[in-house]
Design a protein around this motif. Structure first.
Motif, mmCIF file in Angstrom:
data_model
loop_
_atom_site.group_PDB
_atom_site.id
_atom_site.type_symbol
_atom_site.label_atom_id
_atom_site.label_comp_id
_atom_site.label_asym_id
_atom_site.label_seq_id
_atom_site.Cartn_x
_atom_site.Cartn_y
_atom_site.Cartn_z
ATOM 1 N N UNK A 238 58.836 -24.430 34.087
ATOM 2 C CA UNK A 238 57.886 -25.188 33.270
ATOM 3 C C UNK A 238 58.049 -26.686 33.521
ATOM 4 N N UNK A 239 59.267 -27.176 33.660
ATOM 5 C CA UNK A 239 59.523 -28.590 33.943
ATOM 6 C C UNK A 239 58.957 -29.011 35.293
ATOM 7 N N UNK A 240 59.148 -28.187 36.302
ATOM 8 C CA UNK A 240 58.622 -28.487 37.640
ATOM 9 C C UNK A 240 57.099 -28.503 37.608
ATOM 10 N N UNK A 241 56.484 -27.576 36.904
ATOM 11 C CA UNK A 241 55.022 -27.532 36.806
ATOM 12 C C UNK A 241 54.485 -28.784 36.119
ATOM 13 N N UNK A 242 55.097 -29.198 35.028
ATOM 14 C CA UNK A 242 54.660 -30.405 34.319
ATOM 15 C C UNK A 242 54.831 -31.655 35.188
ATOM 16 N N UNK A 243 55.929 -31.736 35.899
ATOM 17 C CA UNK A 243 56.164 -32.889 36.780
ATOM 18 C C UNK A 243 55.128 -32.939 37.899
ATOM 19 N N UNK A 244 54.796 -31.791 38.478
ATOM 20 C CA UNK A 244 53.798 -31.738 39.549
ATOM 21 C C UNK A 244 52.428 -32.185 39.033
ATOM 22 N N UNK A 245 52.062 -31.765 37.835
ATOM 23 C CA UNK A 245 50.779 -32.176 37.247
ATOM 24 C C UNK A 245 50.756 -33.694 37.003
ATOM 25 N N UNK A 246 51.851 -34.239 36.509
ATOM 26 C CA UNK A 246 51.918 -35.683 36.233
ATOM 27 C C UNK A 246 51.780 -36.488 37.533
ATOM 28 N N UNK A 247 52.429 -36.028 38.581
ATOM 29 C CA UNK A 247 52.339 -36.722 39.875
ATOM 30 C C UNK A 247 50.922 -36.644 40.421
ATOM 31 N N UNK A 248 50.296 -35.495 40.334
ATOM 32 C CA UNK A 248 48.928 -35.366 40.849
ATOM 33 C C UNK A 248 47.953 -36.223 40.041
ATOM 34 N N UNK A 249 48.162 -36.361 38.739
ATOM 35 C CA UNK A 249 47.305 -37.234 37.922
ATOM 36 C C UNK A 249 47.480 -38.695 38.322
ATOM 37 N N UNK A 250 48.720 -39.100 38.570
ATOM 38 C CA UNK A 250 48.975 -40.479 38.994
ATOM 39 C C UNK A 250 48.297 -40.779 40.317
ATOM 40 N N UNK A 251 48.402 -39.870 41.257
ATOM 41 C CA UNK A 251 47.761 -40.065 42.564
ATOM 42 C C UNK A 251 46.252 -40.120 42.423
ATOM 43 N N UNK A 252 45.695 -39.260 41.574
ATOM 44 C CA UNK A 252 44.243 -39.245 41.371
ATOM 45 C C UNK A 252 43.777 -40.540 40.722
ATOM 46 N N UNK A 253 44.512 -41.054 39.735
ATOM 47 C CA UNK A 253 44.099 -42.303 39.083
ATOM 48 C C UNK A 253 44.292 -43.495 40.013
ATOM 49 N N UNK A 254 45.305 -43.484 40.843
ATOM 50 C CA UNK A 254 45.507 -44.581 41.797
ATOM 51 C C UNK A 254 44.433 -44.548 42.873
ATOM 52 N N UNK A 255 44.002 -43.382 43.281
ATOM 53 C CA UNK A 255 42.960 -43.269 44.300
ATOM 54 C C UNK A 255 41.590 -43.613 43.759
ATOM 55 N N UNK A 256 41.368 -43.434 42.454
ATOM 56 C CA UNK A 256 40.068 -43.725 41.859
ATOM 57 C C UNK A 256 39.818 -45.223 41.743
#
Length: 189
Positions: free
Chosen positions: A16-34
């Motif tokens: 569960x911790x790894x899944x949450x961390x992966x989601x947070x990283x993907x959100x950061x990348x998406x917001x930085x790319x936007x």
């Protein structure tokens, strides 16, 4: 069976911790790319912008410090004059040293901002520039030189652009290119 409950719970917690961390990283990348990235300003653009923030006296004093090799004092002067941050002041002074800028008052027109080195201005006084190394001393005296122009020539020489420095010296004085090169060689340390 009871001995397997604890390891299974630990495994589920880690997953569960790894899944949450992966989601947070993907959100950061998406917001930085936007967000559109602004193109980085070139050093020459930074120098023009930094020069525009200075008064005539601050501009003259800053280039005098740069010409004397007092980078820390120049950064401090820029920092106090503009209120920019320390890192921005360091970058601005570096850009001003690499790309010397003439002082342009607030009323400068776009036609004046092109290149002022083509037509040297004559001043009501004679400026003496002296360079020496060992037993060799050279002097240039001209009413087309001042602290700012001589500071730019010294900056060009220190940055290794001796041909541009010699060319600028001949434009702002009545000496030959050979004499200018000899003078610049004495400045090159």
């Amino acid at each position: 069976m009871e001995s397997l409950v604890v390891p299974v719970l630990i495994f589920l917690a880690v997953a569960a911790g790894v899944t949450l961390a992966a989601r947070a990283i993907s959100r950061r990348k998406a917001s930085a790319g936007a967000q559109p990235q602004a193109p980085a300003a070139t050093a020459a653009d930074l120098a023009r912008t930094a020069s525009a923030k200075l008064s005539e006296d601050e501009h003259r004093r800053l280039y005098a410090l740069i010409a004397q090799g007092q980078a820390m004092a120049a950064i401090k002067l820029y920092y106090e004059a503009t209120g920019d941050g320390l890192r921005a002041s360091r970058d601005a002074v570096g850009a001003l040293a690499a790309h010397p800028q003439p002082y342009r008052g607030a009323e400068a027109s776009p036609a004046e901002t092109e290149d002022d080195d083509d037509e040297p201005q004559r001043f009501p006084y004679r400026y003496r520039a002296i360079a020496s190394k060992g037993d060799v001393t050279r002097e240039v005296s001209s009413n087309m030189l001042n602290d700012e122009i001589y500071g730019r020539i010294r900056t060009l020489a220190r940055n290794g652009d001796t041909e541009a420095a010699a060319s600028a010296l001949t434009r702002h004085s009545d000496i030959s290119m050979k004499q200018a090169r000899e003078f610049i060689e004495l400045l090159d340390d």
